[in-house]
Structures are given as structure tokens and as C-alpha cells.
Design a protein around this motif. Structure first.
Motif, PDB file in Angstrom:
ATOM      1  N   THR A   1       3.184  -6.110  -9.937  1.00 17.06           N
ATOM      2  CA  THR A   1       4.076  -5.042  -9.482  1.00 17.06           C
ATOM      3  C   THR A   1       3.700  -4.568  -8.085  1.00 17.06           C
ATOM      4  OG1 THR A   1       4.367  -4.332 -11.773  1.00 17.06           O
ATOM      5  CG2 THR A   1       5.014  -2.772 -10.049  1.00 17.06           C
ATOM      6  N   LEU A   2       2.413  -4.375  -7.871  1.00 12.54           N
ATOM      7  CA  LEU A   2       1.947  -3.904  -6.569  1.00 12.54           C
ATOM      8  C   LEU A   2       2.210  -4.933  -5.470  1.00 12.54           C
ATOM      9  CD1 LEU A   2      -1.466  -2.316  -7.624  1.00 12.54           C
ATOM     10  CD2 LEU A   2       0.726  -1.161  -7.287  1.00 12.54           C
ATOM     11  N   THR A   3       1.955  -6.185  -5.760  1.00 11.10           N
ATOM     12  CA  THR A   3       2.158  -7.216  -4.733  1.00 11.10           C
ATOM     13  C   THR A   3       3.631  -7.337  -4.358  1.00 11.10           C
ATOM     14  OG1 THR A   3       2.326  -9.007  -6.367  1.00 11.10           O
ATOM     15  CG2 THR A   3       0.144  -8.536  -5.489  1.00 11.10           C
ATOM     16  N   LEU A   4       4.510  -7.215  -5.339  1.00 13.23           N
ATOM     17  CA  LEU A   4       5.940  -7.306  -5.042  1.00 13.23           C
ATOM     18  C   LEU A   4       6.397  -6.113  -4.213  1.00 13.23           C
ATOM     19  CD1 LEU A   4       8.615  -8.772  -5.372  1.00 13.23           C
ATOM     20  CD2 LEU A   4       8.955  -7.551  -7.537  1.00 13.23           C
ATOM     21  N   ASN A   5       5.921  -4.920  -4.560  1.00 16.23           N
ATOM     22  CA  ASN A   5       6.296  -3.725  -3.793  1.00 16.23           C
ATOM     23  C   ASN A   5       5.899  -3.871  -2.322  1.00 16.23           C
ATOM     24  OD1 ASN A   5       7.280  -2.596  -6.127  1.00 16.23           O
ATOM     25  ND2 ASN A   5       5.558  -1.201  -6.431  1.00 16.23           N
TER      26      ASN A   5
ATOM     27  N   ASP B   1       2.993   1.851   1.661  1.00 15.87           N
ATOM     28  CA  ASP B   1       3.602   1.881   2.997  1.00 15.87           C
ATOM     29  C   ASP B   1       2.563   1.561   4.069  1.00 15.87           C
ATOM     30  OD1 ASP B   1       6.113   2.515   2.045  1.00 15.87           O
ATOM     31  OD2 ASP B   1       5.910   4.675   2.384  1.00 15.87           O
ATOM     32  N   GLU B   2       1.358   2.112   3.940  1.00 18.01           N
ATOM     33  CA  GLU B   2       0.302   1.867   4.932  1.00 18.01           C
ATOM     34  C   GLU B   2      -0.123   0.404   4.922  1.00 18.01           C
ATOM     35  OE1 GLU B   2      -2.979   4.494   4.446  1.00 18.01           O
ATOM     36  OE2 GLU B   2      -1.953   6.209   5.358  1.00 18.01           O
ATOM     37  N   ILE B   3      -0.243  -0.162   3.742  1.00 14.46           N
ATOM     38  CA  ILE B   3      -0.643  -1.573   3.638  1.00 14.46           C
ATOM     39  C   ILE B   3       0.423  -2.469   4.269  1.00 14.46           C
ATOM     40  CG2 ILE B   3      -1.061  -3.475   2.026  1.00 14.46           C
ATOM     41  CD1 ILE B   3      -2.207  -1.283   0.103  1.00 14.46           C
TER      42      ILE B   3
ATOM     43  N   LEU C   1      -3.412   2.305  -4.232  1.00 15.58           N
ATOM     44  CA  LEU C   1      -2.514   1.158  -4.339  1.00 15.58           C
ATOM     45  C   LEU C   1      -1.227   1.511  -5.065  1.00 15.58           C
ATOM     46  CD1 LEU C   1      -5.148  -1.582  -5.273  1.00 15.58           C
ATOM     47  CD2 LEU C   1      -3.918  -1.402  -3.107  1.00 15.58           C
ATOM     48  N   LYS C   2      -1.309   2.405  -6.020  1.00 14.78           N
ATOM     49  CA  LYS C   2      -0.139   2.793  -6.809  1.00 14.78           C
ATOM     50  C   LYS C   2       0.755   3.769  -6.061  1.00 14.78           C
ATOM     51  CE  LYS C   2      -1.189   3.924 -11.100  1.00 14.78           C
ATOM     52  NZ  LYS C   2      -1.972   4.455 -12.244  1.00 14.78           N
ATOM     53  N   SER C   3       0.233   4.439  -5.043  1.00 11.70           N
ATOM     54  CA  SER C   3       0.994   5.469  -4.344  1.00 11.70           C
ATOM     55  C   SER C   3       1.951   4.861  -3.330  1.00 11.70           C
ATOM     56  CB  SER C   3       0.049   6.441  -3.632  1.00 11.70           C
ATOM     57  OG  SER C   3      -0.572   5.805  -2.517  1.00 11.70           O
ATOM     58  N   GLU C   4       3.062   5.563  -3.095  1.00  9.93           N
ATOM     59  CA  GLU C   4       4.023   5.125  -2.087  1.00  9.93           C
ATOM     60  C   GLU C   4       3.366   5.118  -0.711  1.00  9.93           C
ATOM     61  OE1 GLU C   4       7.963   3.701  -1.515  1.00  9.93           O
ATOM     62  OE2 GLU C   4       7.003   4.390  -3.371  1.00  9.93           O
TER      63      GLU C   4
ATOM     64  N   PRO D   1     -11.122   3.016  -9.527  1.00 13.08           N
ATOM     65  CA  PRO D   1     -10.173   4.106  -9.807  1.00 13.08           C
ATOM     66  C   PRO D   1      -9.575   4.724  -8.550  1.00 13.08           C
ATOM     67  CG  PRO D   1     -12.156   4.342 -11.133  1.00 13.08           C
ATOM     68  CD  PRO D   1     -12.426   3.246 -10.160  1.00 13.08           C
ATOM     69  N   ARG D   2     -10.396   4.933  -7.542  1.00 11.35           N
ATOM     70  CA  ARG D   2      -9.903   5.559  -6.324  1.00 11.35           C
ATOM     71  C   ARG D   2      -8.933   4.643  -5.584  1.00 11.35           C
ATOM     72  NH1 ARG D   2     -13.727   8.511  -1.758  1.00 11.35           N
ATOM     73  NH2 ARG D   2     -12.013   9.267  -0.423  1.00 11.35           N
ATOM     74  N   GLU D   3      -9.299   3.372  -5.467  1.00 12.58           N
ATOM     75  CA  GLU D   3      -8.413   2.435  -4.781  1.00 12.58           C
ATOM     76  C   GLU D   3      -7.152   2.191  -5.592  1.00 12.58           C
ATOM     77  OE1 GLU D   3      -9.947  -1.140  -3.120  1.00 12.58           O
ATOM     78  OE2 GLU D   3     -10.984  -0.033  -1.552  1.00 12.58           O
TER      79      GLU D   3
END
Length: 370
Positions: free
Chosen positions: A55-59, A240-242, A233-236, A227-229
Motif C-alpha cells: 500500500t505504501l509503495t503504491l501511494n 508527500d516528502e518521500i 510512512l503512513k502519514s500523508e 514504530p516511529r518510521e
């Protein structure tokens, strides 16, 4: 042996300059960027804190593609997937399918997006992987690619496979290895500008990079097991930054290519009057190699010359073109000389029926060049 060549520094042939006109008539160093969102469908990748890697990679892939389309008009973006799906029923076939999409699109840059994981929840940071073998040979880096990504690596336990892969890596350094390292550095530098913890660029025996006919890298955008990362990663905002970091890396890489092209492109030769051609004393049946930049399909190489009628060339005996290049295996034997990479690639499937490890090379006169 399969070595891929890329359509980046097409010096002398105007058709392949890859100048993309924009409102400001800006030429980009890349023409087709292939974005690969790792995993998908029934292959979820890493899974932590209720979130899947797929999910993260697709986003991030979709965000990156949109940035390129809007920020680099005229540069074509190709996605290996735009939805939550696998591309084939098995992992190996899925990775090959991703490479096939990239190759068919004529990509000149391949970016595969993944998420890292480790047994140690404190492991953190971003890293980018390029095709290669580390000094630790076949030893697996547990911190870099955890259990869920094992199938992404080439199995080097078979001696024949290992020999083929290592020969490819040796040739890769001659063809476009430096350009894969260049995009990796651009990615890492732009991660660093946003304050991310940047890990080293690492060579890995990755199937998807092995099968693509262009420079590229696989970027691990963070550790989902941390947990922190994971929250980032889950946040918009994080996604966006990545995506923005990767977009800036593509722009930096494009600039790098333009600079390389300017320094490597030779001046146009002055026109000379045609000289009369003296008739040959008897018919000459040797193939005539094209001058200037062109392409061919390499089927064999060797330390010593081989007669072009040798049985080693099987059904291509008598149709062989001999080229030379730097390195131990100086003599390169090719078929299907073509004006464009796409034209050469159109014959690749046919040639690989006889020589499975055949690949497209870039030539100038009688030499194979970067």
C-alpha cells in the motif's frame, strides 16, 4: 550473458537526442521514467502496525508519477502497477513482468520503491540498492532486506547461475553501472536534504534490476518495523516528502545526464566530398558495420577472435558482426545491426530462442561503447 544498454547518451544521432520541448524549450536528460511500486495483490510485502508495504509503495509511486508529469512536461511516466495487484502468479514471474513492462516502454530510468523491515525495531533510515554483489558475496544482509523480500534476490547457490550473474555484473560496470550509481546518489542526497537518516548505497543481486534494460535502483523508503518510521510512512506528509525527494532526484539525474551528454558528444565532422569507390576484385560477403551510433544484439564474447562462420554461432553462423570493447572479453559478436535500440529489441525475442542470454548493445563504428 545478458547485459543491458540504455538510450541515454545518444550522441551523434539527432533522432535519439531525447530533447523534450516544454514552455521554456527545456531538454530533459530522461525521456521515459518507469516507476515500480513493489509487491501488490496477494504479495503484501512487510506488514506492521496494520499497514502493508504494498500500500505504501503504491501511494508513493503514484505521487511521484504525478510530480514528474506536472514538473517535467513531456517526460513519459510508466507504472508497473497503478492498483493493488500482482503481475504474475509467482514471485519470480512477477518480477520479470515488471522488467518486461519497463523494457517494452523503452524506459531509460527505472525506480523500484520498497519499504524495509528488520528484526531490530530500532533499525531506521533510507537506502538505495543497485544491481551488484557486495564484498560479502552471497551473505544476506538481514538489516537491509528482511524475510519478506528474500525472493527478490537471485539465488547464487547454483554455480552456473552465479557465473552468469557475475559476468553480467562485470559487463554492467562498462555499460551503465555508473548511471545506476548516479541515480542512487541523487536519491540519497535528496533524502538527506529532508533530514532523513541516510544509510549506504548497497549492491544487491536483485532480480528486477537484473532483468531491466536501463539504469535504475531500488529505494527502501524507510523501516516499517520501526514504530516511529512506520507512523511517518503512513502519514500523508511523509509520503508527500518521500515522493518529492524522489522527484528532485529524477531532476538532478536528468541534469547530470545533460552535462554528461555535452561533454561526451563529439563535434559534427565537416562534410567531405565523396571519394570514388573502387570496385572489389571479387565479391565481398563480410557484413558492413554502420558508422556513427547504432545498436546490435550481442550473443557471444571472448578473449580471442572466433571465425564468424564458426558452429558456435549456430543458425547465425555467417551473419555475425564482430565488435571490440575494453575488458578481458575484448571480442564481441553481434547480429541485427539497427539504427535504434527499439529496432534492435524487436529482434531480441527471436535471438534469445537460440541464445537466451543475448542483449542489446550500443555501438559506434566497430566498437561497443557506453
Amino acid at each position: 550473458m545478458r547485459v543491458r544498454i540504455f538510450p541515454i547518451l545518444l550522441a551523434a544521432v539527432a533522432t535519439f537526442r531525447m530533447n523534450v520541448a516544454t514552455a521554456g524549450d527545456i531538454a530533459y536528460g530522461v525521456q521515459v521514467v518507469v516507476i515500480d511500486a513493489g509487491h501488490g495483490g496477494d504479495d503484501p510485502g512487510a506488514h506492521y502496525y496494520g499497514t502493508y508495504e504494498k500500500t505504501l509503495t503504491l501511494n508513493v509511486a503514484l505521487k511521484l508519477g504525478k510530480l514528474i508529469e506536472e514538473g517535467m512536461p513531456g517526460v513519459k511516466v510508466v507504472y508497473t502497477r497503478k492498483t493493488d495487484k500482482a503481475l504474475a502468479p509467482t514471485k519470480i514471474a512477477d518480477l520479470q513482468a515488471r522488467a518486461d513492462i519497463a523494457n517494452k516502454a523503452g524506459g531509460d530510468l527505472f525506480i523500484s520503491i520498497h519499504v524495509n523491515a528488520a528484526e531490530d525495531a530500532s533499525a531506521r533510515g533510507v537506502e538505495t540498492l543497485v544491481m551488484g554483489e557486495s564484498s560479502k558475496e552471497q551473505r544476506y544482509n538481514e538489516d537491509a532486506l528482511y524475510e519478506n523480500n528474500r525472493d527478490d534476490l537471485i539465488d547464487m547457490s547454483d554455480e552456473r547461475t552465479a557465473a552468469i550473474v557475475r559476468a553480467y555484473i562485470q559487463n554492467l560496470q562498462f555499460t551503465y553501472g555508473q548511471y545506476s550509481m548516479a541515480i542512487a546518489r541523487c536519491i540519497q542526497n535528496n533524502y538527506g536534504k529532508t533530514g532523513r537518516h541516510v544509510r549506504k548505497i548497497k549492491p544487491q543481486l536483485l532480480r528486477v534490476l537484473y532483468a531491466t534494460d536501463m539504469p535504475g535502483g531500488l529505494t527502501e523508503i524507510g523501516f516499517l518495523s520501526n514504530p516511529r518510521e512506520a507512523a511517518y510512512l503512513k502519514s500523508e506528509k511523509g509520503q508527500d516528502e518521500i515522493a518529492r525527494s524522489l522527484f528532485n532526484a529524477v531532476k538532478d539525474y536528468s541534469t547530470y545526464l545533460l552535462e554528461m551528454r555535452r561533454t561526451e558528444e563529439p563535434p559534427e565532422p565537416a562534410a567531405k566530398p565523396a571519394e570514388p569507390v573502387k570496385p572489389a576484385a571479387e565479391p565481398v560477403f563480410e557484413p558492413v558495420k554502420k558508422q556513427g551510433v547504432h545498436y546490435a544484439i550481442q550473443i557471444l564474447s571472448g578473449r580471442n577472435k572466433v571465425a564468424r562462420t564458426s558452429p558456435e554461432f549456430k543458425n547465425y553462423a555467417g551473419k555475425i558482426l564482430e565488435y571490440t570493447a575494453e575488458g578481458t572479453f575484448r571480442y564481441k559478436y553481434c547480429v541485427y545491426e539497427s539504427d535504434s535500440k527499439a529496432q534492435a529489441q524487436s529482434h531480441l525475442a527471436e535471438v534469445r530462442k537460440t541464445f537466451p542470454e543475448a542483449f542489446v548493445v550500443r555501438c559506434r563504428g566497430d566498437k561497443i561503447v557506453k
